[in-house]
Design an enzyme around this catalytic site. Structure first.
Site, PDB file in Angstrom:
ATOM      1  N   HIS A 127       1.438   4.845   3.009  1.00  0.00           N
ATOM      2  CA  HIS A 127       0.901   5.096   3.940  1.00  0.00           C
ATOM      3  C   HIS A 127       0.970   3.970   5.477  1.00  0.00           C
ATOM      4  O   HIS A 127       0.656   3.553   6.234  1.00  0.00           O
ATOM      5  CB  HIS A 127      -0.301   4.496   3.839  1.00  0.00           C
ATOM      6  CG  HIS A 127      -1.178   5.970   2.649  1.00  0.00           C
ATOM      7  ND1 HIS A 127      -2.183   5.631   1.867  1.00  0.00           N
ATOM      8  CD2 HIS A 127      -0.990   7.209   2.272  1.00  0.00           C
ATOM      9  CE1 HIS A 127      -2.471   6.554   1.666  1.00  0.00           C
ATOM     10  NE2 HIS A 127      -1.728   7.209   1.971  1.00  0.00           N
TER      11      HIS A 127
ATOM     12  N   SER B 144      -9.607   4.366  -5.938  1.00  0.00           N
ATOM     13  CA  SER B 144     -10.723   5.415  -5.986  1.00  0.00           C
ATOM     14  C   SER B 144      -9.704   7.137  -6.169  1.00  0.00           C
ATOM     15  O   SER B 144     -10.710   7.792  -6.324  1.00  0.00           O
ATOM     16  CB  SER B 144     -11.757   5.221  -4.775  1.00  0.00           C
ATOM     17  OG  SER B 144     -10.730   5.811  -3.868  1.00  0.00           O
TER      18      SER B 144
ATOM     19  N   ASP C 214      -0.207  -3.873   3.203  1.00  0.00           N
ATOM     20  CA  ASP C 214      -0.169  -5.235   3.412  1.00  0.00           C
ATOM     21  C   ASP C 214       1.525  -5.080   2.272  1.00  0.00           C
ATOM     22  O   ASP C 214       2.028  -4.630   2.581  1.00  0.00           O
ATOM     23  CB  ASP C 214      -1.581  -5.706   2.789  1.00  0.00           C
ATOM     24  CG  ASP C 214      -1.143  -5.524   1.459  1.00  0.00           C
ATOM     25  OD1 ASP C 214      -0.363  -5.890   0.335  1.00  0.00           O
ATOM     26  OD2 ASP C 214      -2.457  -5.474   0.483  1.00  0.00           O
TER      27      ASP C 214
ATOM     28  N   TYR D  33      -6.043  -2.898  13.974  1.00  0.00           N
ATOM     29  CA  TYR D  33      -5.216  -3.285  12.939  1.00  0.00           C
ATOM     30  C   TYR D  33      -4.079  -4.762  13.306  1.00  0.00           C
ATOM     31  O   TYR D  33      -3.669  -4.842  12.899  1.00  0.00           O
ATOM     32  CB  TYR D  33      -3.603  -2.122  13.928  1.00  0.00           C
ATOM     33  CG  TYR D  33      -3.785  -0.799  12.563  1.00  0.00           C
ATOM     34  CD1 TYR D  33      -3.662  -0.575  11.453  1.00  0.00           C
ATOM     35  CD2 TYR D  33      -4.339   0.218  13.230  1.00  0.00           C
ATOM     36  CE1 TYR D  33      -3.863   0.436  10.534  1.00  0.00           C
ATOM     37  CE2 TYR D  33      -4.992   1.490  13.071  1.00  0.00           C
ATOM     38  CZ  TYR D  33      -4.884   1.289  11.097  1.00  0.00           C
ATOM     39  OH  TYR D  33      -5.923   2.806  10.771  1.00  0.00           O
TER      40      TYR D  33
ATOM     41  N   GLN E  61      -0.665   2.650  -1.780  1.00  0.00           N
ATOM     42  CA  GLN E  61      -1.114   3.315  -0.516  1.00  0.00           C
ATOM     43  C   GLN E  61      -1.232   1.517   0.262  1.00  0.00           C
ATOM     44  O   GLN E  61      -1.942   2.485   1.208  1.00  0.00           O
ATOM     45  CB  GLN E  61      -2.750   3.891  -1.590  1.00  0.00           C
ATOM     46  CG  GLN E  61      -2.450   5.103  -2.539  1.00  0.00           C
ATOM     47  CD  GLN E  61      -3.464   5.606  -2.924  1.00  0.00           C
ATOM     48  OE1 GLN E  61      -4.038   5.888  -2.295  1.00  0.00           O
ATOM     49  NE2 GLN E  61      -3.865   4.816  -3.560  1.00  0.00           N
TER      50      GLN E  61
HETATM   51  N1  LIG Z   1      -4.419  -3.584   1.373  1.00  0.00           N
HETATM   52  C1  LIG Z   1      -4.695  -2.519   1.596  1.00  0.00           C
HETATM   53  O1  LIG Z   1      -3.291  -2.428   2.870  1.00  0.00           O
HETATM   54  C2  LIG Z   1      -5.618  -1.782   2.249  1.00  0.00           C
HETATM   55  C3  LIG Z   1      -7.154  -2.481   2.263  1.00  0.00           C
HETATM   56  C4  LIG Z   1      -7.835  -1.189   2.342  1.00  0.00           C
HETATM   57  C5  LIG Z   1      -7.968   0.310   2.337  1.00  0.00           C
HETATM   58  N2  LIG Z   1      -6.191   0.049   2.283  1.00  0.00           N
HETATM   59  C6  LIG Z   1      -5.989   2.018   2.931  1.00  0.00           C
HETATM   60  O2  LIG Z   1      -7.206   2.641   2.447  1.00  0.00           O
HETATM   61  C7  LIG Z   1      -6.327   3.903   1.740  1.00  0.00           C
HETATM   62  C8  LIG Z   1      -7.861   3.638   0.509  1.00  0.00           C
HETATM   63  O3  LIG Z   1      -7.419   4.760  -0.611  1.00  0.00           O
HETATM   64  P1  LIG Z   1      -7.265   3.068  -2.044  1.00  0.00           P
HETATM   65  O4  LIG Z   1      -7.642   4.136  -3.359  1.00  0.00           O
HETATM   66  O5  LIG Z   1      -6.137   2.715  -1.816  1.00  0.00           O
HETATM   67  O6  LIG Z   1      -8.855   2.458  -1.757  1.00  0.00           O
HETATM   68  P2  LIG Z   1     -10.100   2.815  -1.797  1.00  0.00           P
HETATM   69  O7  LIG Z   1     -10.638   1.425  -1.243  1.00  0.00           O
HETATM   70  O8  LIG Z   1     -10.733   4.298  -1.653  1.00  0.00           O
HETATM   71  O9  LIG Z   1     -10.359   2.274  -3.168  1.00  0.00           O
HETATM   72  C9  LIG Z   1     -10.072   1.289  -4.338  1.00  0.00           C
HETATM   73  C10 LIG Z   1     -11.160   1.072  -5.006  1.00  0.00           C
HETATM   74  O10 LIG Z   1     -10.008  -0.537  -5.924  1.00  0.00           O
HETATM   75  C11 LIG Z   1     -11.280  -0.750  -6.923  1.00  0.00           C
HETATM   76  N3  LIG Z   1     -11.500  -2.318  -7.013  1.00  0.00           N
HETATM   77  C12 LIG Z   1     -12.371  -3.088  -6.288  1.00  0.00           C
HETATM   78  N4  LIG Z   1     -11.841  -4.481  -6.239  1.00  0.00           N
HETATM   79  C13 LIG Z   1     -10.772  -4.557  -7.335  1.00  0.00           C
HETATM   80  C14 LIG Z   1     -10.471  -5.493  -8.288  1.00  0.00           C
HETATM   81  N5  LIG Z   1     -10.873  -6.671  -7.669  1.00  0.00           N
HETATM   82  N6  LIG Z   1      -9.537  -4.784  -9.345  1.00  0.00           N
HETATM   83  C15 LIG Z   1      -8.712  -3.711  -9.428  1.00  0.00           C
HETATM   84  N7  LIG Z   1      -9.883  -3.351  -8.654  1.00  0.00           N
HETATM   85  C16 LIG Z   1     -10.726  -2.859  -7.663  1.00  0.00           C
HETATM   86  C17 LIG Z   1     -12.676  -0.015  -6.771  1.00  0.00           C
HETATM   87  O11 LIG Z   1     -13.240   0.224  -7.664  1.00  0.00           O
HETATM   88  C18 LIG Z   1     -12.325   1.524  -5.909  1.00  0.00           C
HETATM   89  O12 LIG Z   1     -12.170   2.142  -6.925  1.00  0.00           O
HETATM   90  C19 LIG Z   1      -5.743   3.846   1.555  1.00  0.00           C
HETATM   91  O13 LIG Z   1      -4.884   5.119   2.560  1.00  0.00           O
HETATM   92  C20 LIG Z   1      -4.686   1.840   2.121  1.00  0.00           C
HETATM   93  O14 LIG Z   1      -4.331   2.741   2.815  1.00  0.00           O
HETATM   94  C21 LIG Z   1      -5.246  -0.167   2.739  1.00  0.00           C
END
Ligand SMILES: NC(=O)c1ccc[n+]([C@@H]2O[C@H](COP(=O)([O-])OP(=O)(O)OC[C@H]3O[C@@H](n4cnc5c(N)ncnc54)[C@H](O)[C@@H]3O)[C@@H](O)[C@H]2O)c1
Length: 229
Positions: free
Chosen positions: A104, A171, A89, A53, A86
């Site tokens: 989250h 996703s 950031d 983190y 979710q």
């Molecule tokens: N930025 C962050 O805060 C961050 C980053 C990674 C994971 N997470 C955590 O991981 C968990 C993941 O679940 P999730 O469903 O949010 O993510 P996920 O990683 O499961 O799914 C990501 C989704 O984003 C799509 N994607 C990829 N590039 C994209 C773009 N340029 N524009 C639009 N969509 C795009 C993919 O097709 C996919 O469906 C969450 O609980 C979250 O807390 C957070």
């Protein structure tokens, strides 16, 4: 004003340079999520979890909101907008969105391991030995896999009032967040923006199988130009 609820996932921040994890075979920045984002992982190796983190928190200082975050802000000119994210950031807030619920948790907050309601703002690294006022170790204020989602009740309440739902870059594999769309009123329009959209077969579903920067721009332009009270 009409109420729009926007549910976002890691995909909305992908173009800011923050990796999603489903796109990397379920690894989050190369880590097994159960090692770095579960209570078991924390018990096994606190140092590894804190370092994971810390890297994410440092990365946050290097990245900026992208066109999708900014376009969502524009919707507030004509709609009451609630973002349920979710993401951990703070890019929606930095783009200027007013109402953001983090399902989250947030990278820039930490909490006591003695009293989960004791939450502090945190900008820099969190290390072993950083203690709360009860002299207990502080941990990231992140909802890990297997933990309760305290903001879920509020998120359901808001989703149930939506007149338009927009889902971006998720996703829809992480529950209970993935089930939120089932709480909308019947027949409201649902926009889904994701290069690999994970829903189908719903009434009034409008899918943009595109990157967030492109798809969100189109949806925002459509909603701003077709605005009706
Ligand atoms: N930025 C962050 O805060 C961050 C980053 C990674 C994971 N997470 C955590 O991981 C968990 C993941 O679940 P999730 O469903 O949010 O993510 P996920 O990683 O499961 O799914 C990501 C989704 O984003 C799509 N994607 C990829 N590039 C994209 C773009 N340029 N524009 C639009 N969509 C795009 C993919 O097709 C996919 O469906 C969450 O609980 C979250 O807390 C957070």
């Amino acid at each position: 004003m009409k109420k729009i609820v926007v549910l976002t996932g890691a995909g909305v921040s992908a173009e800011s340079g923050i990796s999603t994890f489903r796109d990397a075979d379920g690894l989050w920045e190369g880590h097994d999520v159960m090692e770095v984002a579960s209570p078991q992982g924390w018990e096994q190796d606190r140092k590894k979890v804190l370092e994971f983190y810390n890297l994410r928190r440092r990365q946050l200082k290097e990245v900026q909101p992208n066109a999708a975050h900014k376009a969502l802000r524009e919707l507030e000119e004509k709609y009451e907008v609630h973002i349920i994210t979710q993401n951990v950031d703070d890019l929606h807030e930095r783009a200027g969105s007013s109402n953001v619920i983090h399902l989250h948790g947030q990278l820039k907050k930490v909490r006591s391991t003695f009293d989960e309601k004791l939450v502090l703002d945190w900008e820099d690294d969190l290390n072993e030995g950083d203690l709360c006022e009860h002299l207990s170790q502080l941990r990231p204020d992140i909802v890990w896999f297997g933990e309760e989602v305290p903001m879920m009740e509020r998120a359901i309440e808001i989703t149930a009032q939506a007149e338009i739902l927009i889902i971006i870059g998720t996703s829809l594999q992480v529950y209970p967040a993935a089930g939120l769309m089932d709480y909308t009123r019947r027949g409201i329009p649902v926009y889904f923006i994701d290069p690999k959209p994970a829903v189908s077969g719903r009434d009034r579903l409008i899918v943009y199988a595109e990157k967030a920067s492109v798809g969100v721009r189109k949806v925002v332009d459509e909603l701003l130009s077709s605005y009706q009270t």
